[in-house]
Write an enzyme that holds these catalytic residues in place. Structure first.
Site, mmCIF file in Angstrom:
data_model
loop_
_atom_site.group_PDB
_atom_site.id
_atom_site.type_symbol
_atom_site.label_atom_id
_atom_site.label_comp_id
_atom_site.label_asym_id
_atom_site.label_seq_id
_atom_site.Cartn_x
_atom_site.Cartn_y
_atom_site.Cartn_z
ATOM 1 N N ASP A 1 0.874 -1.183 0.000
ATOM 2 C CA ASP A 1 0.000 0.000 0.000
ATOM 3 C C ASP A 1 0.910 1.231 0.000
ATOM 4 O O ASP A 1 1.577 1.520 0.992
ATOM 5 C CB ASP A 1 -0.880 -0.053 1.260
ATOM 6 N N HIS A 2 0.922 1.924 -1.127
ATOM 7 C CA HIS A 2 1.871 3.033 -1.264
ATOM 8 C C HIS A 2 1.532 4.206 -0.343
ATOM 9 O O HIS A 2 2.348 5.110 -0.148
ATOM 10 C CB HIS A 2 1.911 3.498 -2.728
#
Ligand code: CAO
Length: 554
Positions: free
Chosen positions: A526-527
């Site tokens: 999850d950036h």
């Protein structure tokens, strides 16, 4: 007293079909209630009963092709029917059962009203207008079937008009090119209103003559009739050809009787979206009801879907049976649940996947030697157990991968326990049992537990709590094959490690190429929670641990 209701005059239509039966045996109906819906290639119409009473028998069924005089139903009527009417019905096999109103219409039809069109001030142009609609004050334009530029033959349909009793296609009495559409779908129109401006193909002919020759409607409706067209005044001057094409809605192409069209309009249903279940793909009232029910059941799921997807339009349902044989199979509870979770994660989490490789030559040699010993106990270790331990090691060093983001986006939640989810393929879909406290377990114990959980999952015996509390997941397709893939983060976790099949590859050691066993790794993350550099370090760390197992004890 019994009364037979017959099919009325259906004009010159070659084939008229019963598309809907609106009553059942035993129904008590009132005068003018509709009995059946007839449809030809040009119009559909409801046939009303001339008297109230109880339906004793129905002589037709949906799909029957009928013509004038065919018996529709028998009614038991409470009061005596006027002798004149009844005898007329019995004497001639004509539609004496049709209401007085419709008889008037038919009388009008027999009159000499003509002149459907009139020449404009530029003699080649003609305006086609709404014909006499048989007593209805205003009728609705439900479909415009042509667009500017269309080259029409005489008798091609221009629009579909609909009253509360019938819908009818209005044909052009002359061939020509459409210059302008003068009505819109949804407009209420009345006799004489202009529909379409045409450039007549036969420029020398007298328009009114052409009109009188062509104007007879294909079918006489029992209650509303497309009787000969009336003249209208023409525009003061010819207008330039419009370039904007009128949209041909899908609803213009569907088959539906007037009662169904009316119901669809009342509910605001676009007929083009309704899956037909009637003969010849005809839409029935039940189809509208099912469509509305389906839409009503959607809001909760739709609004929650909108909440996560930002209002992404859903993929429409398609009636695949139109193209070939299909089989409908109920989706398993597991597949529905995993689909929902995967979709939620896919639309919420900005995914990035980091790829790396681990040299597992020594690990594999060690694992195989261990398996020889373990064979006596009936256990074995797969690369997965080492992967679980290597991930825990990396999670301890990089705690942001063992975390979740608060939905308010105010906090990161760092978990101080290490529960590793392992994606397991089952016949019913994907499940993710969790190896709890993996940091406190040895490789052999992790291997045993993974095998047990996978077996329970495939037997559908996995308890609920065995799938809860995960902090990080591994999806291993190594036993199957592939070089790399991009797994979907198991939100609210922030990362997942994908593992593909290891293979021998030549690796340069600075002097020469050596055959090494190389394991492909794919870390999706999850950036929002993790930066790319961190992900690269985290994945490289896992690769290092797998390459040098001594690191596991550090
Ligand atoms: N490279 C090469 N061989 C591998 C390997 C790898 N990365 N991982 C496993 N293998 C080998 C094993 O050693 C085993 O070999 P032997 O039979 O010679 O011992 C064989 O492949 C089969 O292993 P396995 O699949 O039975 O066991 P596992 O521990 O590797 O995996 C489980 C267990 C439950 C994860 C697996 O059975 C499974 O269901 N995988 C599918 C997961 C999935 O569908 N993921 C996609 C989810 S979408 O992101």
């Amino acid at each position: 007293m019994a009364l037979q209701v017959l099919v009325p005059d259906v004009g010159d239509a070659a084939e008229v079909e019963i598309i809907e039966i609106l009553v059942s045996v035993g129904d008590v109906i009132a005068k003018d209630d509709s009995l059946v819906v007839l449809e030809s290639d040009k119009a559909s119409m409801e046939i009303p009963t001339p008297e109230g009473g109880k339906v004793v028998s129905i002589a037709v069924k949906e799909g029957d092709i009928v013509d004038e005089g065919t018996l529709i139903i028998e009614l038991e009527i409470a009061t005596a029917v006027e002798p004149a009417m009844q005898s007329a019905a019995n004497e001639k096999n004509t539609p004496k059962s049709v209401s007085d109103e419709s008889q008037e219409v038919m009388a009008a039809q027999e009159s000499d009203q003509v002149s459907p069109v009139q020449a404009s001030s530029a003699p080649k142009e003609q305006i086609i207008a709404v014909p006499d609609v048989g007593g209805a004050d205003e009728v609705l334009v439900t479909d415009v079937l042509v667009k500017v530029g269309d080259a029409l033959e005489a008798e091609d349909s221009l629009v579909v008009l609909e009253s509360d009793k019938a819908s009818m296609e209005i044909p052009t009495p002359v061939a020509g090119e459409v210059l302008e559409i003068l009505v819109e779908e949804g407009a209420e129109v009345k006799e004489g209103d202009a529909l379409v401006r045409l450039m007549a193909a036969d420029q020398t002919s007298d328009p009114s003559e052409t009109a009188s020759a062509q104007a007879a409607p294909a079918v006489s409706a029992a209650t509303v009739e497309a009787v000969p067209l009336k003249p209208v005044s023409t525009p003061a001057a010819p207008q330039p050809v419009a370039t904007l094409a009128s949209s041909l809605e899908t609803s213009a192409l569907v088959h539906a009787g007037p009662a169904v069209r009316k119901q669809a309009r009342e509910y605001g249903v676009d007929l083009g979206e309704v899956i037909p279940s009637g003969q010849k793909s005809r839409i029935l009232k039940e189809d509208i009801q099912n469509f509305v029910k389906q839409r009503l059941s959607e809001p909760s799921s739709k609004s929650s879907a909108d909440a996560v997807s930002g209002g992404i339009p859903p993929i429409p349902d398609v009636d695949f049976s139109r193209f070939g044989v299909i089989e409908m199979v109920q989706l398993s509870r597991i597949r529905k649940a995993s689909a929902k979770n995967l979709h939620r994660s896919w639309v919420n989490v900005p995914h990035v996947t980091q790829f790396d490789e681990a040299d597992i030559t020594e690990l594999e040699a060690f694992r195989k030697s261990q398996n020889i010993e373990l064979a006596k106990t009936g256990n074995k270790i797969t690369p997965l157990a080492f992967l679980v331990k290597a991930c825990v090691n990396a999670l301890i060093k990089y705690p942001q991968f063992n975390a979740s983001i608060e939905s308010s986006f105010d906090h990161m939640v760092y978990k101080k326990y290490y529960n590793i989810g392992v994606a397991v393929e089952t016949p019913d879909g994907l499940v993710v049992p969790v190896i709890k406290d993996a940091d406190k377990k040895g490789v052999i114990q992790v291997a045993q537990e993974t095998a047990e959980l996978a077996a329970l999952a495939r037997e559908k015996k996995l308890p609920m709590d065995a799938m809860q509390g995960g902090t990080f997941s591994i999806s291993s397709l190594g036993g199957i094959g592939g070089t790399a893939f991009t797994p979907i983060v198991n939100a609210p976790e922030v990362a997942i490690l994908g593992v593909s099949k290891s293979k021998m590859a030549p690796v340069y050691d600075g002097i020469e190429f050596q055959p090494r066993n190389i394991l492909p790794l794919s870390l999706s993350y999850d950036h929002r929670a993790i930066d790319g550099a961190e992900a690269a370090r985290f994945t490289a760390h896992i690769a290092q641990v797998l390459s040098d197992l001594k690191r596991l004890i550090l």
